[in-house]
Design a protein around this motif. Sequence first.
Motif, PDB file in Angstrom:
ATOM      1  N   GLU A 147       0.816  -1.176   0.146  1.00  0.00           N
ATOM      2  CA  GLU A 147      -0.138   0.096   0.036  1.00  0.00           C
ATOM      3  C   GLU A 147       0.966   1.329  -0.009  1.00  0.00           C
ATOM      4  N   VAL A 148       0.612   2.132  -1.141  1.00  0.00           N
ATOM      5  CA  VAL A 148       1.275   3.577  -0.833  1.00  0.00           C
ATOM      6  C   VAL A 148       0.223   4.691  -0.885  1.00  0.00           C
ATOM      7  N   GLU A 149       0.540   5.807  -0.360  1.00  0.00           N
ATOM      8  CA  GLU A 149      -0.261   6.948  -0.487  1.00  0.00           C
ATOM      9  C   GLU A 149       0.626   8.251  -0.829  1.00  0.00           C
ATOM     10  N   PHE A 150       0.507   8.945  -1.466  1.00  0.00           N
ATOM     11  CA  PHE A 150       1.173   9.921  -1.948  1.00  0.00           C
ATOM     12  C   PHE A 150       0.236  11.174  -1.950  1.00  0.00           C
ATOM     13  N   HIS A 151       0.556  12.404  -1.267  1.00  0.00           N
ATOM     14  CA  HIS A 151      -0.296  13.485  -1.174  1.00  0.00           C
ATOM     15  C   HIS A 151       0.710  14.858  -1.756  1.00  0.00           C
ATOM     16  N   TYR A 152      -0.138  15.651  -2.268  1.00  0.00           N
ATOM     17  CA  TYR A 152       0.403  16.982  -2.682  1.00  0.00           C
ATOM     18  C   TYR A 152      -0.542  18.043  -2.310  1.00  0.00           C
ATOM     19  N   ASP A 153      -0.564  18.638  -1.124  1.00  0.00           N
ATOM     20  CA  ASP A 153      -1.477  19.437  -0.596  1.00  0.00           C
ATOM     21  C   ASP A 153      -1.098  20.932  -0.451  1.00  0.00           C
ATOM     22  N   ARG A 154      -2.194  21.703  -0.324  1.00  0.00           N
ATOM     23  CA  ARG A 154      -1.726  23.115  -0.161  1.00  0.00           C
ATOM     24  C   ARG A 154      -3.114  23.613   0.880  1.00  0.00           C
ATOM     25  N   PHE A 155      -2.866  24.903   1.493  1.00  0.00           N
ATOM     26  CA  PHE A 155      -3.814  25.625   1.974  1.00  0.00           C
ATOM     27  C   PHE A 155      -4.253  26.950   1.463  1.00  0.00           C
ATOM     28  N   LYS A 156      -5.077  27.059   0.561  1.00  0.00           N
ATOM     29  CA  LYS A 156      -5.536  28.367  -0.164  1.00  0.00           C
ATOM     30  C   LYS A 156      -6.766  28.281  -0.459  1.00  0.00           C
ATOM     31  N   GLU A 157      -7.590  29.059   0.506  1.00  0.00           N
ATOM     32  CA  GLU A 157      -8.874  29.191   0.265  1.00  0.00           C
ATOM     33  C   GLU A 157      -9.214  30.264  -0.857  1.00  0.00           C
ATOM     34  N   GLU A 158      -8.419  31.092  -0.925  1.00  0.00           N
ATOM     35  CA  GLU A 158      -8.834  32.254  -1.946  1.00  0.00           C
ATOM     36  C   GLU A 158      -8.422  31.613  -3.433  1.00  0.00           C
ATOM     37  N   LEU A 159      -9.134  32.218  -4.496  1.00  0.00           N
ATOM     38  CA  LEU A 159      -8.669  31.532  -5.895  1.00  0.00           C
ATOM     39  C   LEU A 159      -7.656  32.247  -6.485  1.00  0.00           C
ATOM     40  N   SER A 160      -7.002  31.482  -7.261  1.00  0.00           N
ATOM     41  CA  SER A 160      -5.823  31.964  -7.813  1.00  0.00           C
ATOM     42  C   SER A 160      -5.882  33.213  -8.643  1.00  0.00           C
ATOM     43  N   HIS A 161      -4.625  34.173  -8.591  1.00  0.00           N
ATOM     44  CA  HIS A 161      -4.558  35.230  -9.189  1.00  0.00           C
ATOM     45  C   HIS A 161      -4.586  35.140 -10.836  1.00  0.00           C
ATOM     46  N   LYS A 162      -4.060  33.638 -11.145  1.00  0.00           N
ATOM     47  CA  LYS A 162      -3.858  33.543 -12.603  1.00  0.00           C
ATOM     48  C   LYS A 162      -5.255  33.061 -12.983  1.00  0.00           C
ATOM     49  N   LYS A 163      -5.807  33.896 -13.719  1.00  0.00           N
ATOM     50  CA  LYS A 163      -7.216  33.671 -14.225  1.00  0.00           C
ATOM     51  C   LYS A 163      -7.308  32.277 -15.050  1.00  0.00           C
ATOM     52  N   HIS A 164      -6.367  32.126 -15.720  1.00  0.00           N
ATOM     53  CA  HIS A 164      -6.817  30.809 -16.601  1.00  0.00           C
ATOM     54  C   HIS A 164      -6.668  29.450 -15.784  1.00  0.00           C
ATOM     55  N   LYS A 165      -6.325  29.658 -14.299  1.00  0.00           N
ATOM     56  CA  LYS A 165      -6.376  28.552 -13.733  1.00  0.00           C
ATOM     57  C   LYS A 165      -7.743  28.338 -13.152  1.00  0.00           C
ATOM     58  N   GLU A 166      -8.653  29.305 -13.074  1.00  0.00           N
ATOM     59  CA  GLU A 166      -9.914  29.323 -12.371  1.00  0.00           C
ATOM     60  C   GLU A 166     -11.070  29.202 -13.224  1.00  0.00           C
ATOM     61  N   VAL A 167     -10.703  28.699 -14.540  1.00  0.00           N
ATOM     62  CA  VAL A 167     -11.774  28.570 -15.648  1.00  0.00           C
ATOM     63  C   VAL A 167     -12.432  27.321 -15.627  1.00  0.00           C
ATOM     64  N   ALA A 168     -13.754  27.146 -15.861  1.00  0.00           N
ATOM     65  CA  ALA A 168     -14.546  25.923 -15.631  1.00  0.00           C
ATOM     66  C   ALA A 168     -14.310  25.276 -17.087  1.00  0.00           C
ATOM     67  N   GLN A 169     -13.346  24.845 -17.477  1.00  0.00           N
ATOM     68  CA  GLN A 169     -13.128  24.254 -18.366  1.00  0.00           C
ATOM     69  C   GLN A 169     -12.231  22.865 -18.549  1.00  0.00           C
ATOM     70  N   LYS A 170     -12.174  21.782 -19.407  1.00  0.00           N
ATOM     71  CA  LYS A 170     -11.390  20.923 -19.289  1.00  0.00           C
ATOM     72  C   LYS A 170      -9.921  21.104 -19.279  1.00  0.00           C
ATOM     73  N   GLY A 171      -9.102  20.619 -18.297  1.00  0.00           N
ATOM     74  CA  GLY A 171      -7.879  20.999 -18.418  1.00  0.00           C
ATOM     75  C   GLY A 171      -7.127  21.834 -17.196  1.00  0.00           C
ATOM     76  N   THR A 172      -8.199  22.255 -16.469  1.00  0.00           N
ATOM     77  CA  THR A 172      -7.915  23.154 -15.610  1.00  0.00           C
ATOM     78  C   THR A 172      -8.190  22.337 -14.181  1.00  0.00           C
ATOM     79  N   GLY A 173      -7.963  22.846 -12.888  1.00  0.00           N
ATOM     80  CA  GLY A 173      -8.269  22.048 -11.758  1.00  0.00           C
ATOM     81  C   GLY A 173      -7.187  21.298 -10.964  1.00  0.00           C
ATOM     82  N   VAL A 174      -7.140  20.797  -9.721  1.00  0.00           N
ATOM     83  CA  VAL A 174      -6.097  20.287  -9.175  1.00  0.00           C
ATOM     84  C   VAL A 174      -5.482  18.870  -9.720  1.00  0.00           C
ATOM     85  N   LEU A 175      -6.694  18.011 -10.252  1.00  0.00           N
ATOM     86  CA  LEU A 175      -6.276  17.011 -10.847  1.00  0.00           C
ATOM     87  C   LEU A 175      -5.259  17.087 -12.024  1.00  0.00           C
TER      88      LEU A 175
END
Length: 348
Positions: A147-175
């Motif tokens: 069994e393995v578990e890999f994490h890559y976490d952050r703490f950031k409630e505010e939305l990114s100032h980079k607007k292209h990162k916060e657009v609802a389209q395929k290719g954005t988001g944490v995954l």
Amino acid sequence: MSQPIKTGVCSFGHSGSVFHAPFLHVNPGFEFTAIVERSKDLARKIYPYVKVYRSIEELMADETLELIVVNTPNTTHYSYTKMALEAGKNVVVEKPFTVTVAEGHELIELAKSKNLMISVYQNRRYDSDYKMIKQVVQQGLLGDILEVEFHYDRFKEELSHKKHKEVAQKGTGVLYDLGSHIIDQALSLFGMPQAVFGDVRMIRNNSVIDDYFELLLYYPNMRARIKSSYLVREALPAYILHGRKGSFIKHKADIQETLLLKGLMPVGEDWGAESPHEWGLLHTEIDGQIVKEYLPSGKGNYMEYYQGVYEHLREGKLNPVPPEEGLNVIKIIEAGFLSSETRHVVEL
């Protein structure tokens, strides 16, 4: 040494200034020739010799360039990589390789038809923490991995100032973003799984992109859990491995990005060295004896990636991250989204 590889970089934002330009600057195998800055001249202040173009099209038209670094927003990776290949250039493209599997297949075939290289910049393979995990697995210190578990976490409630990162389209988001790193690490160690179960959600206020995911990768005798969230204030260890003989636990500790953000160049014997208090804990059995100790980490070095690109293009050695490996990451991402939507395990 052979002729340096004349290289152009598609942008000089965080990625260009931190992860690419410094390595192209100090590696004699490359000539950092040109960069795109649409209105600013930040690159020239640090690298006064570099040519600054105001558009991607101008960069692609530079016949002296042999290699293009596509380090633009995720949704442009396909179009700019295709443009570079059609212009006769080899390409380093940042993760994620493409947004869809179909796009990735098309680019791979195009590169083959033109006898050109695509290499995916999966720099987190060269982090000190991951290199330590790889060493523990390859040396068999835990016995059969269960069994393995890999994490890559952050703490950031505010939305990114980079607007292209916060657009609802395929290719954005944490995954697609952080997920591309730790999925690639898991696949590099264990290969492609047989199936994927995914839980992908939006958890920040006002978010329109996924900012939490958990994937479970099914292997014949092992499970790999891959997780990321933007709302983790107290981080868990980034790597947890359990085997038949023991366990290894390691926090994310690579220091390279911090050093690069300070403007330091990637040189010197101590580059990428972790502090001893960041070393990982090994608790296992070796030759019949129980061992519980902190293992000294090696050094992280993203230059190993660029040196691999040089040796591939000039010496015919293996591509450090071939596009097929970048494509496998996209296969897992697409399976993760499908699984989350259907609440079913997706067979690969």
